[in-house]
Write a protein that holds these residues in place. Structure first.
Motif, short mmCIF file in Angstrom:
data_model
loop_
_atom_site.label_atom_id
_atom_site.label_comp_id
_atom_site.label_asym_id
_atom_site.label_seq_id
_atom_site.Cartn_x
_atom_site.Cartn_y
_atom_site.Cartn_z
N ALA A 217 68.28 77.75 32.04
CA ALA A 217 67.64 77.09 30.89
C ALA A 217 67.98 77.89 29.64
O ALA A 217 67.12 78.22 28.85
CB ALA A 217 66.13 77.01 31.11
N HIS A 218 69.24 78.21 29.48
CA HIS A 218 69.66 79.10 28.39
C HIS A 218 70.46 78.41 27.31
O HIS A 218 70.37 78.78 26.15
CB HIS A 218 70.46 80.29 28.95
CG HIS A 218 71.51 79.89 29.92
ND1 HIS A 218 72.74 79.41 29.53
CD2 HIS A 218 71.51 79.87 31.27
CE1 HIS A 218 73.46 79.12 30.61
NE2 HIS A 218 72.72 79.38 31.68
N THR A 219 71.24 77.37 27.65
CA THR A 219 72.13 76.75 26.67
C THR A 219 72.22 75.25 26.94
O THR A 219 72.87 74.84 27.90
CB THR A 219 73.54 77.38 26.73
OG1 THR A 219 73.42 78.80 26.72
CG2 THR A 219 74.38 76.92 25.56
N TYR A 220 71.59 74.45 26.10
CA TYR A 220 71.57 73.01 26.27
C TYR A 220 73.00 72.48 26.42
O TYR A 220 73.89 72.82 25.66
CB TYR A 220 70.89 72.34 25.08
CG TYR A 220 70.80 70.84 25.21
CD1 TYR A 220 69.87 70.26 26.07
CD2 TYR A 220 71.66 70.01 24.51
CE1 TYR A 220 69.80 68.89 26.22
CE2 TYR A 220 71.59 68.64 24.65
CZ TYR A 220 70.66 68.09 25.50
OH TYR A 220 70.59 66.73 25.65
N GLY A 221 73.22 71.65 27.44
CA GLY A 221 74.52 71.05 27.70
C GLY A 221 75.42 71.88 28.61
O GLY A 221 76.45 71.40 29.05
N GLY B 77 64.96 81.91 32.07
CA GLY B 77 66.04 80.97 31.77
C GLY B 77 67.43 81.44 32.15
O GLY B 77 68.33 80.62 32.29
N TYR B 78 67.64 82.74 32.31
CA TYR B 78 68.97 83.31 32.50
C TYR B 78 69.33 83.45 33.98
O TYR B 78 68.46 83.66 34.82
CB TYR B 78 69.07 84.69 31.84
CG TYR B 78 68.54 84.72 30.44
CD1 TYR B 78 69.05 83.87 29.46
CD2 TYR B 78 67.51 85.58 30.09
CE1 TYR B 78 68.55 83.90 28.17
CE2 TYR B 78 67.01 85.62 28.80
CZ TYR B 78 67.54 84.77 27.84
OH TYR B 78 67.04 84.80 26.56
N SER B 79 70.60 83.42 34.26
CA SER B 79 71.09 83.67 35.61
C SER B 79 70.93 85.15 35.95
O SER B 79 70.48 85.51 37.04
CB SER B 79 72.56 83.28 35.73
OG SER B 79 72.78 81.95 35.32
N ASN C 176 73.80 74.32 31.00
CA ASN C 176 72.97 74.97 32.02
C ASN C 176 73.40 74.70 33.46
O ASN C 176 73.25 75.56 34.32
CB ASN C 176 71.50 74.58 31.84
CG ASN C 176 70.92 75.20 30.61
OD1 ASN C 176 71.21 76.33 30.26
ND2 ASN C 176 70.07 74.45 29.92
N ASP C 177 73.94 73.52 33.72
CA ASP C 177 74.29 73.17 35.10
C ASP C 177 75.72 73.54 35.49
O ASP C 177 76.14 73.32 36.62
CB ASP C 177 74.04 71.69 35.37
CG ASP C 177 74.91 70.78 34.53
OD1 ASP C 177 75.48 71.24 33.52
OD2 ASP C 177 75.01 69.58 34.87
N LEU C 178 76.49 74.13 34.57
CA LEU C 178 77.87 74.49 34.89
C LEU C 178 78.25 75.88 34.39
O LEU C 178 79.41 76.19 34.21
CB LEU C 178 78.84 73.43 34.35
CG LEU C 178 78.69 72.97 32.90
CD1 LEU C 178 79.45 73.85 31.94
CD2 LEU C 178 79.17 71.55 32.80
N SER C 179 77.22 76.72 34.21
CA SER C 179 77.50 78.06 33.68
C SER C 179 76.55 79.10 34.27
O SER C 179 75.49 78.78 34.79
CB SER C 179 77.35 78.05 32.16
OG SER C 179 76.00 77.86 31.79
N LEU C 180 76.97 80.33 34.12
CA LEU C 180 76.08 81.47 34.34
C LEU C 180 75.69 81.97 32.96
O LEU C 180 76.55 82.20 32.11
CB LEU C 180 76.80 82.59 35.11
CG LEU C 180 77.28 82.27 36.52
CD1 LEU C 180 78.01 83.47 37.11
CD2 LEU C 180 76.12 81.86 37.41
N GLY C 181 74.41 82.09 32.74
CA GLY C 181 73.90 82.65 31.49
C GLY C 181 73.54 84.10 31.72
O GLY C 181 72.64 84.39 32.51
N ILE C 182 74.25 85.00 31.08
CA ILE C 182 74.03 86.43 31.28
C ILE C 182 73.56 87.04 29.98
O ILE C 182 74.26 86.98 28.96
CB ILE C 182 75.31 87.12 31.78
CG1 ILE C 182 75.79 86.46 33.09
CG2 ILE C 182 75.06 88.61 31.97
CD1 ILE C 182 77.11 86.96 33.60
#
Length: 186
Positions: free
Chosen positions: A107-111, A85-87, A113-119
């Protein structure tokens, strides 16, 4: 000629980044094949969401590669996601492990996911903060992401728990990133 200039620029930027952090590609950490196709929005990522994996900490490349595979297995087999799920994931070995990377929707944070990097820091950090090597890798990754044009220079840094009803990334991490200039409490 333009393609050669772009290639040289990318190679130069990557060589500069490796002086600060080392990126371990999915093939190097033993990833299973992913089945994802959703790209991030066409604009630069606006948010960086800091997470912890809520699993076992790691201090060597072998341990961190294994933990990254474990996270991917859990996300794909149990959650039914197309990939991890993470970038990116960061181990206490100081390495950055590429998950979905800069261009794929997470697929890390609903709302978000399409505009963030999940680290995600690899491990559970409810009682302590990751070591200095992990923090240094995060700072270098963020700097590089802006420099190479994958992250908006005015990005907002948030803790997962600031925008989701979760304890991730743990209070010690949330307190640390609250000191950073890009931090934004929602």
């Amino acid at each position: 000629m333009a393609k050669l200039e772009i290639l040289l620029l990318v190679l130069y930027a990557l060589s500069q980044a490796t002086a600060c952090f080392q990126l371990i590609s999915p093939s190097k950490w033993g990833a299973a094949p992913a089945n994802c196709s959703a790209p991030l929005k066409s604009t630069l990522a606006e948010y960086v969401i800091i997470i912890h994996t809520a699993g076992t900490e790691c201090n060597t490349r072998a341990e961190c590669s294994r933990e990254t595979r474990n996270v991917q297995d859990y996300h794909m087999a149990t959650k039914g996601w197309c990939d991890i799920g993470y970038s990116f994931l960061i181990g206490e070995d100081g390495y950055v492990y590429e998950g979905r990377g800069w261009r794929s929707e997470g697929a890390h944070t609903y709302g978000y996911n399409d505009l963030s990097l999940g680290i995600a820091f690899i491990g559970t950090f409810t009682e302590r903060s990751p070591n200095e090597a992990a923090w240094r890798a995060l700072k270098c990754l963020l700097h590089f992401s802006v420099k190479i044009g994958y992250l908006d220079p005015d990005y907002l840094l948030v803790a997962h728990s600031d925008i989701s009803n979760l304890i991730s990334p743990g209070e010690p991490i949330r307190r640390e990133i609250a000191k950073w200039p890009h931090y934004k409490h929602h």
